[in-house]
Design a protein around this motif. Sequence first.
Motif, short mmCIF file in Angstrom:
data_model
loop_
_atom_site.label_atom_id
_atom_site.label_comp_id
_atom_site.label_asym_id
_atom_site.label_seq_id
_atom_site.Cartn_x
_atom_site.Cartn_y
_atom_site.Cartn_z
N LEU A 15 10.84 10.36 -6.91
CA LEU A 15 10.73 9.27 -5.95
C LEU A 15 11.30 9.67 -4.59
CD1 LEU A 15 9.93 6.24 -5.65
CD2 LEU A 15 12.29 5.68 -6.25
N VAL A 16 12.45 10.36 -4.60
CA VAL A 16 13.05 10.83 -3.35
C VAL A 16 12.11 11.79 -2.63
CG1 VAL A 16 14.94 12.17 -2.37
CG2 VAL A 16 15.41 10.50 -4.17
N CYS A 17 11.50 12.70 -3.36
CA CYS A 17 10.55 13.66 -2.75
C CYS A 17 9.35 12.94 -2.16
CB CYS A 17 10.11 14.68 -3.80
SG CYS A 17 11.42 15.77 -4.38
N SER A 18 8.83 11.95 -2.88
CA SER A 18 7.64 11.22 -2.40
C SER A 18 7.95 10.43 -1.14
CB SER A 18 7.13 10.29 -3.51
OG SER A 18 6.78 11.01 -4.66
N SER B 125 4.87 9.89 -7.02
CA SER B 125 6.04 10.10 -7.88
C SER B 125 5.63 10.40 -9.31
CB SER B 125 6.94 8.86 -7.84
OG SER B 125 7.41 8.60 -6.54
N PHE B 126 4.65 9.66 -9.82
CA PHE B 126 4.20 9.91 -11.20
C PHE B 126 3.51 11.28 -11.32
CE2 PHE B 126 4.60 5.26 -11.85
CZ PHE B 126 5.34 5.30 -13.02
N LEU B 127 2.79 11.68 -10.28
CA LEU B 127 2.17 13.01 -10.31
C LEU B 127 3.24 14.11 -10.32
CD1 LEU B 127 -0.82 12.56 -7.80
CD2 LEU B 127 -0.93 12.79 -10.30
N SER C 117 0.84 -1.20 0.00
CA SER C 117 0.00 0.00 0.00
C SER C 117 0.87 1.25 0.00
CB SER C 117 -0.93 -0.01 1.22
OG SER C 117 -1.78 -1.13 1.21
N ASP C 118 1.92 1.25 0.82
CA ASP C 118 2.85 2.39 0.83
C ASP C 118 3.54 2.55 -0.52
OD1 ASP C 118 2.51 3.51 3.37
OD2 ASP C 118 3.80 2.02 4.30
N VAL C 119 3.96 1.44 -1.11
CA VAL C 119 4.60 1.50 -2.43
C VAL C 119 3.65 2.09 -3.46
CG1 VAL C 119 5.48 0.09 -4.34
CG2 VAL C 119 6.21 -0.39 -2.00
N LEU C 120 2.37 1.69 -3.39
CA LEU C 120 1.38 2.23 -4.33
C LEU C 120 1.22 3.73 -4.17
CD1 LEU C 120 -0.77 1.71 -6.49
CD2 LEU C 120 -2.40 1.25 -4.65
N PHE C 121 1.10 4.20 -2.92
CA PHE C 121 0.97 5.63 -2.68
C PHE C 121 2.21 6.39 -3.14
CE2 PHE C 121 -2.24 4.31 0.55
CZ PHE C 121 -3.30 5.08 0.07
#
Length: 410
Positions: free
Chosen positions: A259-262, A232-234, A223-227
Amino acid sequence: MSVYLIPITAAMLIFPFLAALFTIPYIIVQYRRYGSILFLRVLIIYSFIFYLLCAYFLVSLPLPPIEEVQHYTKPIMQLIPFKSLMEFTTSTSLVWNDPATYLTAFNEPSLYLIIFNVLLTVPFGVYLRYYFQYSWKKTLLGSFMLSLSFECLQLSALFGIYPRPYRLFDVDDLITNSFGGMCGYVLTPIFVHFLPTRSKLDEEAFQKGQQVTSMRRVVAFFSDVLFILIASFLLYYVCTKYFTIATFLQTLLVFYGCLVCSVTLLLFILPIFTKGWTFGKALVKIKLVNEEDERPKWYQYFLHFFPLYLFILPIPLMLLMLFDIYFSIPSTYQICILALAVLLCAFYLVSLKTGIHMLFHHNKTAYFERLVKLKNHSMIQVTTKAAVQETKIETANTEEVAEENIENTL
């Protein structure tokens, strides 16, 4: 008999797809409510879904050809209560004081259709009383609403697929289906004599929910990976709107930056303010605590999440970067890139093996998790009737002790 086998066969074919669609939400709901998943509860819920699927197919299948339905001229509604019963009493060969006529009467369509409509909702009444703990009033209303949905499905001509209804909307079906649901309510103690009560199921689930199992951690992790991927894509989409990305390597680097920011936002800043929660952990009611079951320090979140989410999981992304760099540098340096890629692959495979091993041993922790000594703590609160009663007794005993202490002091 083939008329009834067709809907059941169709339900058996569609059920796996429906169950797969239902599984993820069901797992999340069970973990949020109880903290665990019981096999018997799963069997009950999925058998209930299969029953409803069979029931709906029984009232809608087999489907006639559309060309045939276009020429139907028979009525689409029958609104006279007990008309089918009156027709049976006037046309049947049944003689009440002659048992020899009973078997012949049971073969008459006017009777077995009535019996079928009653038996159709008997399991529904059993489910409502046993598992959903409905009163007889709620069971009667639920059975009526289920029957009404059957009739509305028929009246809608299968949601407009047919030019007109191909089956009759019959008020007698509402009566017999509702009666069948109430029969199931009355017969429930017989059917569930060898099954544990709903309160026993809840009590066992709450007890298991006090432990954080591997499956529960896996659901939180994915679930965390999905969020994180969604965030990241946004961010990447926003970046492409305002910055020009020319090469494949630039694309990978920008996405890794997103990805780092997310990860920083969702797995570092968020747990600090929520005292150990992430979106994935909140879904399954667990949170991070230290060895003393207290709130971790801010740097412990960094050491706990960043090695996994910013180094181990993005290794395939790093390999793509190395692959792009490999063909754009002199051959003397290519061997270094190749060696680094091999090391990353080996490290990734070892980490993957550790992750799979953790699935089957809930006490197993990753090597980077042992450095900060954090653990997942279940936040499930026991709310069974027995637990509530026990809490009331303990509160009463505490109040009595307090009153005795006051009296002794005075």
